[in-house]
Motif scaffolding. Structure first.
Motif, PDB file in Angstrom:
ATOM      1  N   ASN A 248       0.813  -1.215   0.000  1.00  0.00           N
ATOM      2  CA  ASN A 248       0.000   0.000   0.000  1.00  0.00           C
ATOM      3  C   ASN A 248       0.849   1.269   0.000  1.00  0.00           C
ATOM      4  O   ASN A 248       0.379   2.325  -0.428  1.00  0.00           O
ATOM      5  CB  ASN A 248      -0.956   0.000   1.196  1.00  0.00           C
ATOM      6  N   GLN A 249       2.096   1.164   0.460  1.00  0.00           N
ATOM      7  CA  GLN A 249       3.021   2.285   0.336  1.00  0.00           C
ATOM      8  C   GLN A 249       3.674   2.251  -1.048  1.00  0.00           C
ATOM      9  O   GLN A 249       3.807   3.287  -1.700  1.00  0.00           O
ATOM     10  CB  GLN A 249       4.107   2.223   1.423  1.00  0.00           C
ATOM     11  N   TYR A 250       4.020   1.055  -1.499  1.00  0.00           N
ATOM     12  CA  TYR A 250       4.682   0.903  -2.798  1.00  0.00           C
ATOM     13  C   TYR A 250       3.859   1.540  -3.924  1.00  0.00           C
ATOM     14  O   TYR A 250       4.398   2.280  -4.750  1.00  0.00           O
ATOM     15  CB  TYR A 250       4.894  -0.582  -3.091  1.00  0.00           C
ATOM     16  N   VAL A 251       2.578   1.273  -3.941  1.00  0.00           N
ATOM     17  CA  VAL A 251       1.739   1.750  -5.048  1.00  0.00           C
ATOM     18  C   VAL A 251       1.686   3.275  -5.130  1.00  0.00           C
ATOM     19  O   VAL A 251       1.367   3.833  -6.192  1.00  0.00           O
ATOM     20  CB  VAL A 251       0.305   1.171  -4.983  1.00  0.00           C
ATOM     21  N   LEU A 252       2.000   3.969  -4.046  1.00  0.00           N
ATOM     22  CA  LEU A 252       2.017   5.440  -4.097  1.00  0.00           C
ATOM     23  C   LEU A 252       3.143   5.953  -4.990  1.00  0.00           C
ATOM     24  O   LEU A 252       3.167   7.128  -5.357  1.00  0.00           O
ATOM     25  CB  LEU A 252       2.127   6.038  -2.692  1.00  0.00           C
ATOM     26  N   GLY A 253       4.064   5.067  -5.387  1.00  0.00           N
ATOM     27  CA  GLY A 253       5.116   5.443  -6.320  1.00  0.00           C
ATOM     28  C   GLY A 253       4.697   5.293  -7.777  1.00  0.00           C
ATOM     29  O   GLY A 253       5.473   5.610  -8.679  1.00  0.00           O
TER      30      GLY A 253
END
Lengths: 425, 425
Positions: free
Chosen positions: A393-398
């Protein structure tokens, strides 16, 4: 049926990986190749170029039969944890006959000697290591010196510790150490390196490193990068990369997380930072100071890195912070003996058949659909899957395209099913 | 010597502000104009277009004599807190004779009647307000309805509560309420609005709103925006804006904080979110859900906003989270009676002379150089200045040029000294 395992990142999958995979299959006369692959973060401590589903697909289209996720705490771990997590997973399958990994020389005996010392950790060696560390060296450098002294003291000579200078060999030793530690029956097989070293930043056709491929993507428009990469990546992998880029789901670069990470550290006290993995006394103040002085991810890493604190270690700390991995939970995972489940990212027909035998042999639960998986009975499984999902869920913010930034894909994405195997074709 | 005060944001300073400032001076025959100005965040709950130093400079070059910072907890507050913080600061100076604010009608009597009821809060009114709130209305809408009912019940008619529909009048009523609450001797003076309403999004030459100016900047290249804004902003303000943009220090837009805020909320539990200002039971789950579903700041705000939860309220919550303002510390500030110090952003010669008389009259410490200020003796001052600095250290991460993203400018930036005043010229 002979089954071999490979621990990999495929960030992204290139001809060097293809060579390794095919050599491993040929050398061992394997019927089935199982890959334990990093998820959305890699051993460098950074987010992967494209997400784990795309990378699993690349592997499956290039000859892998089954792809299993290495949980993020291990995927982002130092060589010791990365290798331990991977070997533990392969061992837990109960069906794997051999593990294949690359090394500089391709000779396993030399690596074995060092692995035995490291697994055993004799007192004299431990003292030497402590002395080197207190001299301000980074762990890898201190370990190499300590080992060299130990071998010279013991045998009057040291022909092997130079091996610990290459990332491939460091990992190789760790795989062997993990096999020893687990008392595993899996046979280690090593394949000598061809082409560029792991860290080479220049593209060299079929022998290009993943680092150099990521660099090409970071400084070129896709239209141009594609031409450059045609000689370095198998067509199928390049097409998948192209699809991800066209969708705006990749490439994901660490730099885009800079403001979030700097913002986070500025909000935290030095004391709170102490709870992260790979920290040591005093480093928390360096992190705080650097976050105040840095405007970008690159500056942040450079401002913290020293001879003692390597960039990779700093990156691991920064992204552990972002995804919510602290030393408490990491310690808990390790106290449980490593990965708490076998999470399948993808398979072909051969891989799917293998899954049935695995289910009959393993002590760990096999997850093919995370949403349906009841984690409550398995110690640590809830925490591990939840960390994995938080990390995603943090990765996809990239992702450049905001559409792909939503949470929850760990529970909604289907396992990759490539319904034909290299053998069947 | 007659001294008047104005509470403002100047985000950015435009001809409407100039008109208000000049009318206020003329109408009251003031010798000196003191501005209490929002720092790096505004009442909308969002970061300001350019930083507080640049905006203080705009005000000073357009006729203000002294600019004082409204601490961020008040600057980002609802109308009640914003007005209270501003009035409290002006009152604490001990030298201000009048406060000037805009209103729709320019008639103070109508606003006074409502302010008296709100300051007094009779039981019947409180009951009516509670009933409206429980019907799912937002606070401003519920308050207007409750007041209207109260006035009709009491006097058989209601000619005044429609005033509570315009932001200007809502603030006006709050200024008056704050004066009543503090028993202040400052005389309230209101100036009728000319030009566009506060929220108008279309540029209209001399009558353009700050909202419309920010919109122009968000969708146009500077070269083109500059031409459009020439008729809406005084030359000096436009030049400062240009300088900030050329340096890459502005414009700062809320959207650039989207990933950091979404990342933060995804990392937090619903329970942790409960501790933010302007929250109420259940809203924490809406925030969690929206952060999971949103890829951008705009989506995030839209996904949380309802009739009851206005966008402004949501924005205040989101940026309170980012800067580290929780309801505990905000409650503590209010328990101390508001701003704990008088922090000077800038002055001209007149303003500097006024500072000496202020120092002799006020109970609060006057800060012109934050680095030299000993906060330890004044209750709340350490916490307030530290929050201000934390807010700035997050704000600067919105600058395009990484050079300006470093922390600590609250302690390193010099007060703006414009060594000539409108009177001297």
């Amino acid at each position: 049926m002979k089954i071999i395992g490979i621990v990999a990142e495929y960030n992204p999958f290139h001809y060097g990986h293809l060579y390794h995979l095919q050599s491993a299959r040929r050398l061992t006369e394997a019927d089935c190749v199982v890959i334990v692959m990093s998820g959305n973060y890699t051993q460098r401590g950074e987010p992967a170029l494209v997400n784990k589903w795309a990378r699993a697909e690349m592997a499956l289209l290039s000859g892998a039969d089954l792809v299993i996720e290495l949980p993020v705490a291990y995927a982002m771990g130092s060589a010791e944890y990365f290798a331990f997590g991977g070997v533990r997973l392969l061992d837990s399958l109960g069906v794997v006959n051999a593990i294949c990994f690359g090394s500089e020389s391709g000779k396993i005996e030399n690596l074995q000697k060092i692995a035995a010392i490291l697994a055993d950790e004799p007192e004299e060696y431990k003292e030497l290591l402590k002395a080197q560390l207190s001299g301000g060296l980074s762990f890898p450098a201190a370990r190499q010196k300590a080992l060299s002294c130990y071998l010279r003291d013991k045998y009057g000579k040291d022909r092997h510790t130079r091996l610990l200078k290459s990332s491939n060999d460091i990992l190789g030793v760790e795989y062997l150490k993990a096999l020893l530690r687990l008392g595993s029956k899996i046979e280690p097989v090593t394949i000598g390196r061809v082409g560029s070293g792991y860290n080479s930043t220049e593209l060299r056709g079929k022998f290009s490193s993943a680092t150099s491929i990521r660099k090409v993507l970071s400084i070129n428009q896709w239209r141009y990068a594609k031409k450059l990469l045609e000689s370095s990546m198998p067509t199928e992998s390049l097409s998948i990369l192209e699809r991800e880029i066209e969708l705006g789901r990749g490439p994901v670069f660490p730099a885009s997380f800079g403001p979030s990470i700097i913002s986070l550290i500025r909000r935290m006290s030095a004391d709170e930072l102490k709870g992260l993995p790979y920290m040591e006394a005093g480093l928390e103040n360096r992190l705080k100071l650097a976050a105040d002085r840095s405007g970008t991810y690159e500056e942040l890493v450079n401002n913290i890195t020293t001879r003692r604190y390597t960039a990779t270690r700093i990156q691991r700390i920064l992204f552990s912070l972002l995804i919510g991995l602290d030393s408490g939970i990491f310690g808990y995972f390790n106290s449980l003996g490593g990965p708490a489940y076998i999470r399948i990212l993808g398979f072909n027909r051969t891989g799917r058949r293998l899954l049935s035998s695995i289910r009959g042999r393993t002590d760990l639960p096999v997850i093919t659909k995370a949403a349906d998986f009841k984690t409550s009975d398995i110690p640590g499984a809830t925490e591990m899957l939840s960390l994995e999902s938080n990390a995603t869920n943090q990765y996809v913010l990239g992702c450049e395209n905001p559409y792909f930034r939503t949470s929850g894909s760990d529970f909604t994405h289907n396992v990759i099913n490539i319904d034909s195997s290299a053998k069947d074709a």
